[in-house]
Design a protein around this motif. Structure first.
Motif, PDB file in Angstrom:
ATOM      1  N   TRP A 104      -5.477 -19.417   4.355  1.00 22.16           N
ATOM      2  CA  TRP A 104      -6.515 -18.551   4.925  1.00 22.16           C
ATOM      3  C   TRP A 104      -6.137 -18.313   6.387  1.00 22.16           C
ATOM      4  O   TRP A 104      -5.725 -19.240   7.093  1.00 22.16           O
ATOM      5  N   ALA A 106      -7.196 -16.611  10.212  1.00 22.89           N
ATOM      6  CA  ALA A 106      -8.389 -16.325  11.018  1.00 22.89           C
ATOM      7  C   ALA A 106      -8.673 -14.828  11.104  1.00 22.89           C
ATOM      8  O   ALA A 106      -9.826 -14.424  11.294  1.00 22.89           O
ATOM      9  N   GLU A 107      -7.645 -14.005  10.933  1.00 24.31           N
ATOM     10  CA  GLU A 107      -7.899 -12.556  11.034  1.00 24.31           C
ATOM     11  C   GLU A 107      -8.535 -11.994   9.760  1.00 24.31           C
ATOM     12  O   GLU A 107      -8.927 -10.822   9.729  1.00 24.31           O
ATOM     13  N   GLN A 108      -8.676 -12.821   8.717  1.00 24.02           N
ATOM     14  CA  GLN A 108      -9.345 -12.341   7.502  1.00 24.02           C
ATOM     15  C   GLN A 108     -10.847 -12.227   7.794  1.00 24.02           C
ATOM     16  O   GLN A 108     -11.476 -13.201   8.186  1.00 24.02           O
ATOM     17  N   THR A 109     -11.408 -11.058   7.611  1.00 24.19           N
ATOM     18  CA  THR A 109     -12.820 -10.888   7.954  1.00 24.19           C
ATOM     19  C   THR A 109     -13.685 -10.589   6.736  1.00 24.19           C
ATOM     20  O   THR A 109     -14.898 -10.481   6.857  1.00 24.19           O
ATOM     21  N   GLU A 110     -13.057 -10.465   5.567  1.00 25.73           N
ATOM     22  CA  GLU A 110     -13.867 -10.206   4.379  1.00 25.73           C
ATOM     23  C   GLU A 110     -14.427 -11.534   3.845  1.00 25.73           C
ATOM     24  O   GLU A 110     -13.905 -12.595   4.151  1.00 25.73           O
ATOM     25  N   HIS A 131     -12.279 -21.614   9.864  1.00 24.05           N
ATOM     26  CA  HIS A 131     -13.205 -20.472   9.861  1.00 24.05           C
ATOM     27  C   HIS A 131     -14.277 -20.673  10.931  1.00 24.05           C
ATOM     28  O   HIS A 131     -14.594 -19.771  11.700  1.00 24.05           O
ATOM     29  N   ARG A 135     -14.818 -18.696  14.615  1.00 28.93           N
ATOM     30  CA  ARG A 135     -16.048 -17.878  14.567  1.00 28.93           C
ATOM     31  C   ARG A 135     -15.790 -16.607  13.777  1.00 28.93           C
ATOM     32  O   ARG A 135     -16.165 -15.496  14.187  1.00 28.93           O
ATOM     33  N   SER A 136     -15.121 -16.790  12.656  1.00 23.63           N
ATOM     34  CA  SER A 136     -14.773 -15.640  11.819  1.00 23.63           C
ATOM     35  C   SER A 136     -16.035 -15.014  11.237  1.00 23.63           C
ATOM     36  O   SER A 136     -17.004 -15.708  10.926  1.00 23.63           O
ATOM     37  N   ARG A 137     -16.022 -13.695  11.087  1.00 22.03           N
ATOM     38  CA  ARG A 137     -17.236 -12.974  10.692  1.00 22.03           C
ATOM     39  C   ARG A 137     -17.470 -12.978   9.184  1.00 22.03           C
ATOM     40  O   ARG A 137     -18.587 -12.855   8.718  1.00 22.03           O
ATOM     41  N   GLY A 138     -16.417 -13.067   8.403  1.00 23.29           N
ATOM     42  CA  GLY A 138     -16.581 -12.974   6.950  1.00 23.29           C
ATOM     43  C   GLY A 138     -17.137 -14.268   6.387  1.00 23.29           C
ATOM     44  O   GLY A 138     -16.590 -15.331   6.647  1.00 23.29           O
ATOM     45  N   SER A 202     -11.979  -9.169  -2.297  1.00 19.78           N
ATOM     46  CA  SER A 202     -12.106 -10.435  -1.544  1.00 19.78           C
ATOM     47  C   SER A 202     -11.284 -11.537  -2.204  1.00 19.78           C
ATOM     48  O   SER A 202     -11.242 -11.628  -3.434  1.00 19.78           O
TER      49      SER A 202
END
Ligand SMILES: Cc1cc2nc3c(=O)[nH]c(=O)nc-3n(C[C@H](O)[C@H](O)[C@H](O)COP(=O)(O)OP(=O)(O)OC[C@H]3O[C@@H](n4cnc5c(N)ncnc54)[C@H](O)[C@@H]3O)c2cc1C
Length: 236
Positions: A104, A106-110, A131, A135-138, A202
């Motif tokens: 995984w 960190a740039e994965q946002t889904e 994650h 502070r990842s958004r997904g 996803s």
């Protein structure tokens, strides 16, 4: 040329369950790793006999410190020694990080779904911790299958309070009092509820014993999930 072996010293051992331990090691000049990757651990006996086993990294990269999570397998050659024999301060050899697909970033946002069977929670916890740190958004959804409440690892990392982490623990043999879900293996209904929160592309990460991983993989594909979205790691 393959990845070199390096010496690593056991700094600390903590209990996760009666038979599972966290091992914190220091591995000088560790190059860093991604959540989901693993290492090979090599033990050498006084007579030169060597045994090598793979163990997932349980924490995001943190300088020279690496963290493993090891379940003692009854009659196993290596795991009971790591959980209860290797003295703090002693050295083993490690090689890694290994594996570039079951990761995984960190740039994965889904949104992503993590599905763990038993000790398969180790690399998925590294993802949860990374994650949170990024502070990842997904949002992450974790389905975690264990035999009984005594078998749950990482209660600190998987505790409530993270709005972007949803953890569902499923008990196969004995559920805590008041549980709505009867004890049993992961079902199509469990997976449908979780995948309803995903987008079609996803990623789904599935990790645990081979039988568990294959059962979950088959259920997901039967329900129409695109196989390219499913990443699996089999512990054997
Ligand atoms: C990529 C990868 C990552 C892994 N990550 C982890 C991890 O993070 N934590 C962890 O605890 N293990 C992990 N494993 C499993 C680990 O590599 C060893 O297989 C496990 O510790 C057993 O080794 P052993 O020497 O104690 O048992 P062995 O002496 O190799 O086997 C003893 C007996 O136990 C059976 N057995 C072997 N492995 C298992 C198992 N996992 N469950 C039940 N029975 C088994 C064997 O079939 C054999 O009959 C991972 C495996 C892989 C391939």
């Amino acid at each position: 040329m393959g990845i070199a072996w390096r010496r690593a010293r056991l700094l600390e051992r903590r209990s996760q369950t009666a038979t599972a331990r966290t091992l914190v090691l220091t591995a000088p000049d560790w190059p860093g790793h991604l959540p989901g990757q693993h290492v090979d651990v090599r033990l050498t006996a006084d007579d030169g006999y060597q045994a090598v086993r793979s163990y997932s990294l349980a924490a995001p990269a943190d300088g020279d410190r690496i963290e493993l999570g090891v379940q003692a397998v009854d009659g196993g050659e290596v795991s009971p020694y790591l959980t209860d024999g290797l003295p703090v301060g002693a050295e083993v050899e490690v090689r890694g990080p290994l594996g570039n697909w079951f990761v995984w970033r960190a740039e994965q946002t889904e949104p992503a779904l993590l599905v763990a069977g038993g000790s398969g929670v180790v690399p998925l916890t590294a993802m949860v911790r990374a994650h949170r740190a990024a502070r990842s958004r997904g949002p992450l959804h974790l389905l975690y299958s264990v035999r009984s409440p005594e078998d749950v690892w990482y209660r600190d990392h998987l505790a409530d309070g993270d709005p972007l982490l949803d953890v569902r623990i499923m008990y196969t043999r004995q559920a805590p009092p008041g549980s709505v879900r009867p004890p049993g293996r992961i079902t199509t209904a469990d997976l449908d509820e979780a995948t309803a929160r995903l987008k079609p592309a996803s990623p789904v990460y599935v990790c645990g014993p081979t039988g568990f991983v294959e059962a979950v993989d088959n259920l997901l594909i039967d329900r129409g999930r695109d196989p390219v979205t499913i990443r699996t790691e089999r512990f054997g």
